[in-house]
Structures are given as structure tokens and as C-alpha cells.
Design an enzyme around this catalytic site. Structure first.
Site, PDB file in Angstrom:
ATOM      1  N   GLY A  42       0.810  -1.214   0.000  1.00 23.71           N
ATOM      2  CA  GLY A  42       0.000   0.000   0.000  1.00 23.71           C
ATOM      3  C   GLY A  42       0.839   1.258   0.000  1.00 23.71           C
ATOM      4  O   GLY A  42       0.612   2.182  -0.793  1.00 23.71           O
ATOM      5  N   ALA A  43       1.838   1.295   0.886  1.00 25.47           N
ATOM      6  CA  ALA A  43       2.698   2.477   0.972  1.00 25.47           C
ATOM      7  C   ALA A  43       3.512   2.662  -0.303  1.00 25.47           C
ATOM      8  O   ALA A  43       3.700   3.789  -0.778  1.00 25.47           O
ATOM      9  CB  ALA A  43       3.622   2.360   2.186  1.00 25.47           C
ATOM     10  N   GLU A 139      -2.614  -7.154   1.671  1.00 24.05           N
ATOM     11  CA  GLU A 139      -1.729  -7.283   2.828  1.00 24.05           C
ATOM     12  C   GLU A 139      -2.382  -6.739   4.099  1.00 24.05           C
ATOM     13  O   GLU A 139      -1.709  -6.467   5.085  1.00 24.05           O
ATOM     14  CB  GLU A 139      -0.394  -6.564   2.573  1.00 24.05           C
ATOM     15  CG  GLU A 139       0.506  -7.311   1.602  1.00 24.05           C
ATOM     16  CD  GLU A 139       1.878  -6.676   1.455  1.00 24.05           C
ATOM     17  OE1 GLU A 139       2.812  -7.404   1.091  1.00 24.05           O
ATOM     18  OE2 GLU A 139       2.025  -5.451   1.671  1.00 24.05           O
ATOM     19  N   LEU A 220       2.624  -9.150 -16.713  1.00 27.96           N
ATOM     20  CA  LEU A 220       3.424 -10.253 -17.253  1.00 27.96           C
ATOM     21  C   LEU A 220       4.920 -10.042 -17.055  1.00 27.96           C
ATOM     22  O   LEU A 220       5.730 -10.547 -17.828  1.00 27.96           O
ATOM     23  CB  LEU A 220       3.118 -10.426 -18.759  1.00 27.96           C
ATOM     24  CG  LEU A 220       1.630 -10.536 -19.144  1.00 27.96           C
ATOM     25  CD1 LEU A 220       1.467 -10.464 -20.654  1.00 27.96           C
ATOM     26  CD2 LEU A 220       1.043 -11.835 -18.595  1.00 27.96           C
ATOM     27  N   GLY A 221       5.300  -9.286 -16.022  1.00 20.67           N
ATOM     28  CA  GLY A 221       6.718  -9.058 -15.751  1.00 20.67           C
ATOM     29  C   GLY A 221       7.384  -8.306 -16.892  1.00 20.67           C
ATOM     30  O   GLY A 221       6.855  -7.312 -17.401  1.00 20.67           O
ATOM     31  N   ASP A 245      16.617  -4.928  -9.626  1.00 18.98           N
ATOM     32  CA  ASP A 245      15.808  -5.358  -8.488  1.00 18.98           C
ATOM     33  C   ASP A 245      14.334  -5.188  -8.852  1.00 18.98           C
ATOM     34  O   ASP A 245      13.875  -4.074  -9.081  1.00 18.98           O
ATOM     35  CB  ASP A 245      16.170  -4.516  -7.256  1.00 18.98           C
ATOM     36  CG  ASP A 245      15.360  -4.892  -6.011  1.00 18.98           C
ATOM     37  OD1 ASP A 245      14.619  -5.886  -6.059  1.00 18.98           O
ATOM     38  OD2 ASP A 245      15.482  -4.179  -5.002  1.00 18.98           O
ATOM     39  N   ALA A 248       8.851  -4.331  -5.788  1.00 16.51           N
ATOM     40  CA  ALA A 248       7.894  -3.213  -5.904  1.00 16.51           C
ATOM     41  C   ALA A 248       7.607  -2.779  -7.338  1.00 16.51           C
ATOM     42  O   ALA A 248       6.912  -1.783  -7.540  1.00 16.51           O
ATOM     43  CB  ALA A 248       8.349  -1.999  -5.093  1.00 16.51           C
ATOM     44  N   ALA A 249       8.078  -3.522  -8.340  1.00 18.01           N
ATOM     45  CA  ALA A 249       7.754  -3.147  -9.728  1.00 18.01           C
ATOM     46  C   ALA A 249       6.235  -3.152  -9.945  1.00 18.01           C
ATOM     47  O   ALA A 249       5.686  -2.252 -10.583  1.00 18.01           O
ATOM     48  CB  ALA A 249       8.431  -4.109 -10.703  1.00 18.01           C
ATOM     49  N   GLY A 250       5.568  -4.171  -9.402  1.00 14.25           N
ATOM     50  CA  GLY A 250       4.114  -4.228  -9.519  1.00 14.25           C
ATOM     51  C   GLY A 250       3.433  -3.084  -8.782  1.00 14.25           C
ATOM     52  O   GLY A 250       2.426  -2.548  -9.239  1.00 14.25           O
ATOM     53  N   ASP A 251       4.006  -2.690  -7.643  1.00 15.16           N
ATOM     54  CA  ASP A 251       3.438  -1.581  -6.885  1.00 15.16           C
ATOM     55  C   ASP A 251       3.600  -0.264  -7.640  1.00 15.16           C
ATOM     56  O   ASP A 251       2.688   0.564  -7.665  1.00 15.16           O
ATOM     57  CB  ASP A 251       4.110  -1.472  -5.521  1.00 15.16           C
ATOM     58  CG  ASP A 251       3.856  -2.700  -4.659  1.00 15.16           C
ATOM     59  OD1 ASP A 251       2.822  -3.366  -4.875  1.00 15.16           O
ATOM     60  OD2 ASP A 251       4.691  -2.990  -3.786  1.00 15.16           O
ATOM     61  N   GLY A 286      15.563  -1.386  -4.101  1.00 18.82           N
ATOM     62  CA  GLY A 286      14.618  -0.910  -3.109  1.00 18.82           C
ATOM     63  C   GLY A 286      13.184  -0.866  -3.603  1.00 18.82           C
ATOM     64  O   GLY A 286      12.898  -1.114  -4.778  1.00 18.82           O
TER      65      GLY A 286
END
Length: 300
Positions: A42-43, A139, A220-221, A245, A248-251, A286
Site C-alpha cells: 500500500g505504501a 496485505e 506479465l513481468g 531489483d 515493488a515493480a508491480g506496486d 529498493g
């Protein structure tokens, strides 16, 4: 006039170790860089949306501890409305232990802590004021997600559900959603359809439509996303980058999508914008620290 976007979700502190490869059970691996970053789905999404220009209100629960204070201070510095964040008197703030390998892949273990103490009673009516779009994840307790989605429907707020981490969902969480944004693993768990090509993506989207979801994005990444909407159906490729890294790519994708939709973009254009934001994020270490700013997307 409605203007804010609402994100209801988790806030964690991420403890990240970079290592050459993931340890097998019982194995100790000497890692390299250690980072401690603010995180939580969420953050992360709130920061991603705010950095790209959205007016974000964030609702979450932390512990009465240093991690919670740091999280709240950091979010406030990003210009996020944190008035409706609360503290659990009994549970510690959430933490995530993250290992990142040389390919940029990650393994994550989360201790949810106070995130699982966020209940409908912690979310006053004022939190929904002046809101036109809301984004949730999984979450926090499922009952709180269900209640918030019902509240959004009552107040005619378009609701987006990012069904992560993966779990089975009943029709009460799907019916009436404006948009759902699962990845391939989450899609298979919810629909029972293994994702192995465009035909399976079409079948999965059809399942979601049957459950009452209006629009579907399956991430799909590195291949991009599959969008099924009124105006566009098909795969939108992601920009090719060298991943460092993927945390958090989806976020970042979801936060960027929220911002673009809030600014009146079509789902297709919003998806392309969000793919670019996510691609930039995987080139950095990160979670929240990897979220790009608006000017960085404008330069691409």
C-alpha cells in the site's frame, strides 16, 4: 469536486540483502549490500502515485514503534495525506525480509504485524471524502478489503484491486470492481487457468468479467501487461531494461496506473505510462526508493 485518490493498504519496513544466489534450506549465503527501506504494498503504491503527481490519501496501520514513526514521516514528506493512518496498541509495525539475486529476482518473507490490525472501525467516512478512485491490495485483513470495496460502491468511487499477495478470492471481492490487476501467478490462483499464452489470458479475463469485474489487467513481468477493456484488448509490451531489483515493480505499476487514470487517461494510455514507470523502477534497488518521478518519465 472529487480530486483525491485513496489507497488503503499495508506499510512495512523492508530489510533487503543482495546476494549472488538464493540459499537452499539449511544453507548460509554471505550476501553483499544491505538496505533498510520503507515498503509495504500500500505504501509503495501511495509513494509511486504521489511522485508522479497524484493527490494521494493513504490509510494504513502501524505499530507504536520507530518503524511506524519513520514510515509516517517518510510518507508525509512525499506529500501524502496520512491523517487517517492509525497505530496498533498491541502489534509491531510490519516488516519484510527481502533477498535479491544478481538477476534482480527477489524472495520475500513478510511479518504483517499491525497491518493485520487494520479494521473497518479504523476507517472513518471522512477518508472517502473528495475521492474518485481507490486502490487496494491484500496485505490487510480480507474483511477490511471487502468492507472498503462495498463503501466505494456505495459512494460511487471506482475501485481497483491489486490482488497481491496471491490468494483465492470469492465473488464478493470481485463483483463491481472497476479494475483488477493480478500477475500471472495470482491470475491462475484466482481463476484456475494457467497462463501460458494469449488464449489463456483471454480465458482468464473472461472469468473476471463473469464475476462482475469491468476491466482486467494481467501483469506479465518483463513481457509487459495484458489489458482487456472496452476500448482495447491485447498485450502492451514493457520497455526493455537491465533489471537490478524487481521489488515493488508491480506496486509502481499500480501507483502509476492510478495516477494516469486520475488524470483522465484511457486504460490503454494509462497502462503504457505505468509500464514505463515500472520499467524504470526495476533498474534501481529498493521498494519506495525505486519509484520514479514525473520528470523522469517525461524524458523517455
Amino acid at each position: 469536486m472529487k480530486q483525491k485518490v485513496l489507497i488503503v493498504g499495508s506499510s512495512n519496513t523492508d530489510m533487503v540483502v543482495k546476494t549472488e544466489y538464493f540459499p537452499k534450506p539449511g544453507e548460509t549465503v554471505l550476501g553483499g549490500t544491505f538496505l533498510m527501506n520503507p515498503g509495504g504494498k500500500g505504501a509503495n503504491q501511495a509513494v509511486a502515485a504521489a511522485r508522479l503527481g497524484a493527490d494521494v490519501r493513504f490509510v494504513a496501520k502501524t505499530g507504536d514503534d520507530v518503524f511506524g514513526k519513520q514510515a509516517r514521516d517518510g510518507l508525509s514528506k512525499e506529500g501524502i495525506d496520512t491523517r487517517f493512518m492509525s497505530e496498533s496498541p498491541t502489534l509491531a509495525s510490519g516488516v519484510a525480509l527481502i533477498t535479491v539475486d544478481t538477476q534482480g529476482q527477489n524472495e520475500i518473507v513478510v511479518a504483517s504485524g499491525a497491518n493485520m490490525d487494520l479494521h473497518p472501525a479504523d476507517i472513518p467516512d471522512d477518508a472517502f471524502e473528495d475521492v474518485k478512485l481507490a486502490l487496494l491490495q491484500l496485505e490487510i485483513p480480507a474483511g477490511t478489503v471487502r468492507w472498503t470495496l462495498a463503501k466505494c460502491a456505495e459512494k460511487q468511487i471506482r475501485a481497483i484491486l491489486n490482488p497481491a499477495p496471491a490468494m483465492r478470492l470469492g465473488p464478493e471481492l470481485l463483483s463491481g470492481l472497476y479494475l483488477i490487476t493480478p500477475n500471472e501467478i495470482e491470475t491462475e490462483l484466482i481463476t484456475g487457468i494457467p497462463i501460458d499464452g494469449e488464449e489463456s489470458l483471454q480465458k482468464a479475463a473472461a472469468y473476471f468479467f463473469e464475476q462482475g469485474v469491468q476491466h482486467v489487467i494481467i501483469t506479465l513481468g518483463s513481457k509487459g501487461i495484458y489489458l482487456a477493456s472496452e476500448d482495447f484488448t491485447g498485450i502492451i509490451p514493457a520497455p526493455v531494461v537491465e533489471a537490478v531489483d524487481s521489488t515493488a515493480a508491480g506496486d509502481v505499476f499500480n501507483g502509476a496506473l492510478l495516477k494516469a487514470l486520475d488524470h483522465g487517461e484511457t486504460l490503454e494510455d494509462a497502462s503504457r505510462f505505468a509500464c514505463l514507470a515500472a520499467a524504470i523502477s526495476v533498474t534501481r534497488l529498493g521498494a519506495q526508493s525505486s519509484a520514479p518521478y514525473q520528470h523522469e518519465l517525461a524524458s523517455h
